[in-house]
Design a protein around this motif. Structure first.
Motif, mmCIF file in Angstrom:
data_model
loop_
_atom_site.group_PDB
_atom_site.id
_atom_site.type_symbol
_atom_site.label_atom_id
_atom_site.label_comp_id
_atom_site.label_asym_id
_atom_site.label_seq_id
_atom_site.Cartn_x
_atom_site.Cartn_y
_atom_site.Cartn_z
ATOM 1 N N ALA A 18 0.841 -1.204 0.000
ATOM 2 C CA ALA A 18 0.000 0.000 0.000
ATOM 3 C C ALA A 18 0.874 1.251 0.000
ATOM 4 O O ALA A 18 0.590 2.218 -0.716
ATOM 5 C CB ALA A 18 -0.934 -0.012 1.204
ATOM 6 N N TYR A 54 -2.195 2.448 9.128
ATOM 7 C CA TYR A 54 -2.572 1.645 7.961
ATOM 8 C C TYR A 54 -3.914 2.081 7.380
ATOM 9 O O TYR A 54 -4.075 2.167 6.157
ATOM 10 C CB TYR A 54 -2.602 0.160 8.338
ATOM 11 C CG TYR A 54 -2.898 -0.755 7.172
ATOM 12 C CD1 TYR A 54 -2.000 -0.884 6.116
ATOM 13 C CD2 TYR A 54 -4.065 -1.506 7.136
ATOM 14 C CE1 TYR A 54 -2.258 -1.732 5.050
ATOM 15 C CE2 TYR A 54 -4.324 -2.371 6.074
ATOM 16 C CZ TYR A 54 -3.423 -2.477 5.034
ATOM 17 O OH TYR A 54 -3.685 -3.313 3.979
ATOM 18 N N VAL A 58 -4.543 3.246 3.510
ATOM 19 C CA VAL A 58 -5.536 2.650 2.608
ATOM 20 C C VAL A 58 -6.495 3.721 2.100
ATOM 21 O O VAL A 58 -6.838 3.751 0.911
ATOM 22 C CB VAL A 58 -6.287 1.488 3.301
ATOM 23 C CG1 VAL A 58 -7.468 1.011 2.464
ATOM 24 C CG2 VAL A 58 -5.334 0.329 3.581
ATOM 25 N N ARG A 62 -7.320 4.752 -1.740
ATOM 26 C CA ARG A 62 -8.707 4.758 -2.243
ATOM 27 C C ARG A 62 -9.099 6.112 -2.826
ATOM 28 O O ARG A 62 -9.866 6.177 -3.774
ATOM 29 C CB ARG A 62 -9.665 4.438 -1.100
ATOM 30 C CG ARG A 62 -10.060 3.027 -1.059
ATOM 31 C CD ARG A 62 -11.269 2.809 -0.172
ATOM 32 N NE ARG A 62 -11.191 1.454 0.293
ATOM 33 C CZ ARG A 62 -11.146 1.088 1.549
ATOM 34 N NH1 ARG A 62 -11.225 1.971 2.506
ATOM 35 N NH2 ARG A 62 -11.050 -0.181 1.866
#
Length: 192
Positions: A18, A54, A58, A62
């Motif tokens: 990521a 985290y 993410v 997105r």
């Protein structure tokens, strides 16, 4: 998947993957992905991102590239990220031995095929033998001369993408050729 789930990228958990994607799409430090003299800067920036929150990481992915990113130019994200996102999505999915390949639509396979056509020669630039990539219903790509003395790799476009980007053991393809060509091909390290 949590932040520490396995991926097919050696040494990377999902948090590292990521961080790589967020860095690639919106940081000037991404220059070190291709420019070796800047790789230390890139690695430090990626590690900082990976060790942050985290959920926030993410969310950043997105949300897509930041406003100042070249990826925000019309058509840029599709042209520059579709291939990368597909490969890394599969890196997470296929790290689990129980996961089967996804069934992609003909349209999605076509997008991956068109991008593979433009990238195959770069990915296979050091191949020790001629390589023929064959995808029924999509076409053939020949790299490094006539395939009669090399190998033929046959599969759906998405599976060929995974194979040529170094995910050999996880790609559903058939590889044929002479014994000598197969031995040379198997020994050749593919890199994503």
């Amino acid at each position: 998947m949590g932040p520490d789930a396995a991926t097919l990228c050696e040494g990377w958990a999902t948090r590292d993957l990521a961080a790589h994607l967020v860095l690639r799409e919106g940081s000037v430090a991404a220059a070190g992905i291709k420019a070796r003299p800047l790789s230390g800067w890139t690695l430090r920036t990626q590690q900082r991102l990976a060790h942050g929150d985290y959920g926030e990481l993410v969310s950043r992915f997105r949300d897509g590239p930041p406003p100042y990113s070249v990826m925000r130019l019309p058509g840029a994200e599709a042209a520059l990220s579709t291939f990368e996102h597909y490969v890394h999505h599969e890196d997470v999915r296929r790290a689990s031995a129980s996961v089967e390949p996804r069934t992609l639509s003909a349209q999605a396979q076509g997008v991956l095929w068109r991008q593979l056509v433009t990238r195959a020669r770069w990915y296979l630039r050091g191949a020790p033998v001629p390589v023929r990539l064959v995808s029924p219903d999509f076409g053939t790509i020949e790299v490094r001369g006539p395939s009669s003395s090399g190998v033929t790799v046959t599969g759906l476009p998405g599976e060929l993408v995974l194979h040529v980007t170094g995910r050999r053991e996880h790609a559903d393809v058939e590889v044929t050729g002479t014994d000598a060509a197969l031995e040379a091909w198997t020994a050749y390290p593919l890199h994503g």
